[in-house]
Design an enzyme around this catalytic site. Structure first.
Site, PDB file in Angstrom:
ATOM      1  N   ARG A   1       9.024 -19.026 -13.352  1.00  0.00           N
ATOM      2  CA  ARG A   1       9.712 -19.521 -14.557  1.00  0.00           C
ATOM      3  C   ARG A   1      11.117 -18.956 -14.725  1.00  0.00           C
ATOM      4  NH1 ARG A   1       5.094 -17.544 -18.372  1.00  0.00           N
ATOM      5  NH2 ARG A   1       5.551 -15.858 -16.916  1.00  0.00           N
TER       6      ARG A   1
ATOM      7  N   ASP B   1       5.557  -9.450  -7.591  1.00  0.00           N
ATOM      8  CA  ASP B   1       5.434  -8.252  -6.768  1.00  0.00           C
ATOM      9  C   ASP B   1       4.994  -8.554  -5.328  1.00  0.00           C
ATOM     10  OD1 ASP B   1       5.065  -5.269  -6.596  1.00  0.00           O
ATOM     11  OD2 ASP B   1       3.003  -5.919  -6.207  1.00  0.00           O
TER      12      ASP B   1
ATOM     13  N   LYS C   1       7.730 -10.156  -3.236  1.00  0.00           N
ATOM     14  CA  LYS C   1       8.802  -9.222  -2.925  1.00  0.00           C
ATOM     15  C   LYS C   1       8.373  -8.173  -1.895  1.00  0.00           C
ATOM     16  CE  LYS C   1      11.599  -5.918  -5.335  1.00  0.00           C
ATOM     17  NZ  LYS C   1      11.704  -5.083  -6.464  1.00  0.00           N
TER      18      LYS C   1
ATOM     19  N   ASP D   1      -7.835 -12.669   2.737  1.00  0.00           N
ATOM     20  CA  ASP D   1      -8.397 -11.340   2.568  1.00  0.00           C
ATOM     21  C   ASP D   1      -7.544 -10.508   3.508  1.00  0.00           C
ATOM     22  OD1 ASP D   1      -9.750  -8.934   2.987  1.00  0.00           O
ATOM     23  OD2 ASP D   1     -11.648  -9.839   2.404  1.00  0.00           O
ATOM     24  N   HIS D   2      -6.573  -9.773   2.955  1.00  0.00           N
ATOM     25  CA  HIS D   2      -5.560  -9.206   3.848  1.00  0.00           C
ATOM     26  C   HIS D   2      -6.146  -8.173   4.805  1.00  0.00           C
ATOM     27  CE1 HIS D   2      -5.304  -6.300   0.544  1.00  0.00           C
ATOM     28  NE2 HIS D   2      -4.925  -5.440   1.458  1.00  0.00           N
TER      29      HIS D   2
ATOM     30  N   HIS E   1     -13.246  -7.214   0.820  1.00  0.00           N
ATOM     31  CA  HIS E   1     -12.873  -6.447   2.022  1.00  0.00           C
ATOM     32  C   HIS E   1     -14.045  -5.704   2.664  1.00  0.00           C
ATOM     33  CE1 HIS E   1      -9.097  -7.382   0.268  1.00  0.00           C
ATOM     34  NE2 HIS E   1      -9.089  -6.412  -0.610  1.00  0.00           N
TER      35      HIS E   1
ATOM     36  N   LYS F   1      -5.510  -7.136   9.341  1.00  0.00           N
ATOM     37  CA  LYS F   1      -5.194  -5.816   9.891  1.00  0.00           C
ATOM     38  C   LYS F   1      -5.581  -5.753  11.361  1.00  0.00           C
ATOM     39  CE  LYS F   1      -5.632  -3.370   5.518  1.00  0.00           C
ATOM     40  NZ  LYS F   1      -4.206  -3.111   5.291  1.00  0.00           N
TER      41      LYS F   1
ATOM     42  N   VAL G   1       4.464 -23.794 -14.032  1.00  0.00           N
ATOM     43  CA  VAL G   1       3.519 -24.558 -13.189  1.00  0.00           C
ATOM     44  C   VAL G   1       2.518 -25.374 -14.006  1.00  0.00           C
ATOM     45  CG1 VAL G   1       3.674 -23.002 -11.217  1.00  0.00           C
ATOM     46  CG2 VAL G   1       1.926 -22.590 -12.966  1.00  0.00           C
TER      47      VAL G   1
ATOM     48  N   GLU H   1      -8.491   5.512  -1.496  1.00  0.00           N
ATOM     49  CA  GLU H   1      -7.075   5.517  -1.863  1.00  0.00           C
ATOM     50  C   GLU H   1      -6.763   6.810  -2.591  1.00  0.00           C
ATOM     51  OE1 GLU H   1      -5.282   2.165  -4.047  1.00  0.00           O
ATOM     52  OE2 GLU H   1      -7.213   1.220  -3.699  1.00  0.00           O
TER      53      GLU H   1
ATOM     54  N   ASP I   1     -13.069  -5.727  -6.895  1.00  0.00           N
ATOM     55  CA  ASP I   1     -11.758  -5.629  -6.274  1.00  0.00           C
ATOM     56  C   ASP I   1     -11.845  -5.334  -4.771  1.00  0.00           C
ATOM     57  OD1 ASP I   1      -8.921  -5.664  -6.635  1.00  0.00           O
ATOM     58  OD2 ASP I   1      -8.887  -3.485  -6.390  1.00  0.00           O
TER      59      ASP I   1
END
Ligand code: NAP
Length: 492
Positions: free
Chosen positions: A48, A18, A21, A179-180, A242, A184, A88, A218, A237
Site C-alpha cells: 500500500r 520484512d 527485504k 517451507d524454507h 519444519h 536448506k 490487495v 534459537e 510455528d
C-alpha cells in the site's frame, strides 16, 4: 550442458515488508549474479505504501547492500524492478496490475510466465488468489504459479478453508507452499546421505538405530513478533511444518525415482504412519515450555511474559519437545525425538542418529557402556556431517576405546556459504520443480497430528514447564528421554 535460463515476471505482494527485504531481493540478486537467471525477468512489487518505482528500486538496492559483502551491477539489476501500489482487497486495482504485467512481458520477453509471491499475512492469501483469477491475471500464454508463505492455517479446519479458497483459483500443481527448511542445503542432503551411501541405508532401520533426535534451537527470543507469536507458539510455528518435514525425510522409504511425485508420496506415507497422540496422552509424549528470565554470556534476558505484546499470564509455549513413533515395519519401536525452542543456549539445527549398542562390550568395565555410534547432520548454522566412532587411541594405555569424531564441514570445504534457502526455492519455482515445497496432503496430515496436542494444551491438560533463558529447555524434556533410557546429545 547449459540449461536455458528460466523466464518470468515475479509479482511480490508485500514488497515493502520484512521478508521481501531480508530474503527475497537478495536471493533474486544472487540468482542473477550466479547466472541462474538471465535478462528475461522483471519483479513487480505490490504494497500500500505510496512509493514510486525509483523509491522501490532504491530500497531494493539498500537491502542488497546491507546483506551482501559485494554488490556490483546494482543499477542494471534494479532496473528490472517496478512498483505498483494498491490495497490487495481492492478488486479494481488488479486490472491495472494486469496491464503493467502485459507491458513488462513484452519488454522482458517473459513468455507470459508469472509467479505471484504472497509475502503477506495469510488472511490475504484467499482474496489475492481469487482476484488474480477473476481479473484474468492468470490467463496468459505462459504458466502462472502461486507461492505462499507460512503459516498455512492455524489448525486443520482453517488450513482446509484457506486451501479451498486458493484452489478456486489455482490447481494444486500451480501452488508452491514454502517451507524454507526444505530449501536448506543439508536438509536436501538428507536424501543423498541416506540413498547414495552403501554405509548408511542398510543400517537405516529399527534393527540398527536406537533413536533419532531432531533439534532446532534459537538463541533469539520472540523479538518484536510477540503479537504473532502469542497466537502461534512453537508447536504451530515450528513443529507442524519444519520439524515434521525433517522427520518425514529421515524416515521415508527410498523413492523409486527422484521425481516430485515419488518423493512426496513417500513423505506422505511417513506422515500417515505417525502414531496419533490422543488428547489424554499428550503429556506422555509432548512437553511444552516457556522461557523465564535468564542469562546468556553476560547478557540478562527477560522472561517471555515480560516481552512486548505478550500477555502477563501467557500460556503460549516457546519450546516443544516430543516423542514421535512411526508405526511401520522400518521404524517400529524407534523413537524420533524432536525439540525446538527460543531463548536457548545455542542456535543450532541438527539431526542426531544414534545407533544401537554393539552386542557385547569388550572394551569397558562391567556396568560401563561403549559410547554409541552417532551420525550427526548439521543443518545450520554449520553445514556438514559428523560421524562418532570408537577407536583405540595409542597414547592412552588404559586399553579402552575412545570416541573419535570424523567431521565433514560443508562450509569448510567450499569456503563459501551454500546458497541461501530462498534462492534455491525461488529458482525451483521458476523452473517448475515443486519437490521442495509442501503438498496439501502433507499440510493436512501434519495438522491432523498436531491439532490434538494443541487442543490438550488449550484445555490445560498438560503443565507448561518453565526454563531459564540461555538453557537447553526444561528438565521435563530430559525426563522424556530418560524414561526410555535415552538422553539428548549435545548440540554445541
Ligand atoms: P511484514 O513485514 O508485516 O510485511 C507485510 C507486507 O504486506 C508489507 O509489505 C505491507 O506493506 C503489505 N500489506 C499489508 N496489508 C496490505 C494490503 N491490504 N494491501 C497491500 N499490501 C499490504 O511481514 P513479513 O515479515 O514480510 O511476512 C510476510 C509473510 O511471510 C507472512 O505470511 C509471514 O508469516 C511470512 N514469513 C516471514 C518471515 C520473515 O522472516 N519475515 C519468515 C517466514 C515467513 P504496506 O504496509 O506498505 O501495505
Amino acid at each position: 550442458m547449459t540449461q536455458e535460463h528460466p523466464k518470468s515476471i515475479i509479482v511480490i505482494f508485500g514488497a515493502t515488508g520484512d521478508l521481501a527485504k531480508r530474503k527475497l531481493f537478495p536471493s533474486i540478486y544472487r540468482l542473477v549474479q550466479n547466472e541462474k537467471i538471465g535478462k528475461n525477468f522483471a519483479v513487480v512489487g505490490v504494497a500500500r505504501r505510496p512509493w514510486t518505482t525509483d523509491e522501490f528500486r532504491s530500497n531494493v538496492s539498500d537491502s542488497i547492500q546491507s546483506s551482501m559483502k559485494e554488490s556490483k551491477d546494482l543499477e542494471e539489476f534494479t532496473s528490472h524492478f517496478y512498483y505498483h501500489p494498491f490495497d490487495v482487497t481492492n478488486p479494481s486495482s488488479y486490472l491495472e496490475l494486469n496491464g503493467l504485467l502485459t507491458e513488462l512481458d513484452g519488454t522482458y520477453q517473459t513468455e507470459g510466465n508469472r509467479i505471484f509471491y504472497l509475502a503477506m499475512a495469510p488472511e490475504f492469501f484467499g482474496t489475492i488468489a481469487q482476484n488474480l483469477k477473476k481479473e484474468g491475471l492468470t490467463d496468459t500464454n505462459g504458466w502462472s504459479r502461486l507461492v505462499i508463505e507460512k503459516p498455512f492455517g492455524h489448525d486443520l479446519p482453517s488450513a482446509r478453508k484457506l486451501n479451498q479458497e486458493i484452489r478456486e483459483a489455482f490447481n494444486e500443481n500451480q501452488i508452491y507452499r514454502i517451507d524454507h527448511y526444505l530449501g536448506k542445503e543439508m536438509v536436501q542432503n538428507i536424501e543423498v546421505i541416506r540413498f547414495a551411501n552403501a554405509l548408511f541405508e542398510p543400517l537405516w532401520n529399527n534393527r540398527y538405530i536406537s533413536n533419532i533426535q531432531v533439534t532446532s534451537s534459537e538463541i533469539l527470543g520472540v523479538e518484536d513478533r510477540g503479537r504473532y507469536y502469542e497466537n502461534s507458539g512453537a508447536l504451530r510455528d515450528m513443529v507442524q511444518n519444519h520439524m515434521l518435514q525433517m522427520v518425514a525425510l529421515l524416515a521415508m522409504e527410498p523413492p523409486i525415482k527422484l521425481t516430485t511425485d515419488e518423493i512426496r508420496s513417500e513423505k506422505v506415507k511417513v506422515l500417515r504412519a505417525l502414531r496419533a497422540v490422543a488428547e489424554d496422552e499428550v503429556s506422555q509424549y509432548f512437553i511444552r515450555g516457556q522461557y523465564g528470565a535468564g542469562q546468556l554470556e553476560d547478557k540478562q534476558l527477560v522472561a517471555y511474559r515480560d516481552e512486548n505484546n505478550v500477555d502477563d499470564n501467557s500460556q503460549t509455549e516457546t519450546y516443544v519437545a516430543g516423542k514421535l513413533l512411526i508405526d511401520n515395519f522400518r521404524w517400529a519401536g524407534v523413537p524420533f525425538y524432536i525439540r525446538t525452542g527460543k531463548r536457548m543456549a545455542a542456535k543450532s539445527t541438527k539431526i542426531v542418529v544414534q545407533f544401537k549398542d554393539i552386542p557385547m562390550n569388550l572394551y569397558y568395565k562391567k556396568g560401563e557402556t561403549v559410547p554409541p555410534n552417532l551420525l550427526i547432520i548439521h543443518i545450520q548454522p554449520e553445514e556438514g556431517i559428523t560421524l562418532q566412532l570408537n577407536a583405540k587411541k595409542d597414547e592412552d594405555e588404559s586399553g579402552i576405546s575412545k570416541p573419535v569424531k570424523l567431521d565433514l564441514s560443508n562450509n569448510f570445504l567450499d569456503g563459501i556459504n551454500t546458497p541461501e534457502a530462498y534462492e534455491k526455492l525461488i529458482y525451483d519455482c521458476m523452473r517448475g520443480d515443486a519437490t521442495n515445497f509442501t503438498h496439501w496432503d502433507e499440510v493436512a496430515l501434519s495438522w491432523s497430528f498436531v491439532d490434538p496436542i494443541s487442543e490438550a494444551w488449550t484445555k490445560g491438560k498438560a503443565a507448561l514447564a518453565s526454563y531459564p533463558s540461555g538453557s537447553m529447555g526444561p528438565k521435563e524434556a530430559d525426563d522424556l528421554l530418560k524414561e526410555d533410557g535415552n538422553q539428548w546429545w549435545p548440540v554445541n
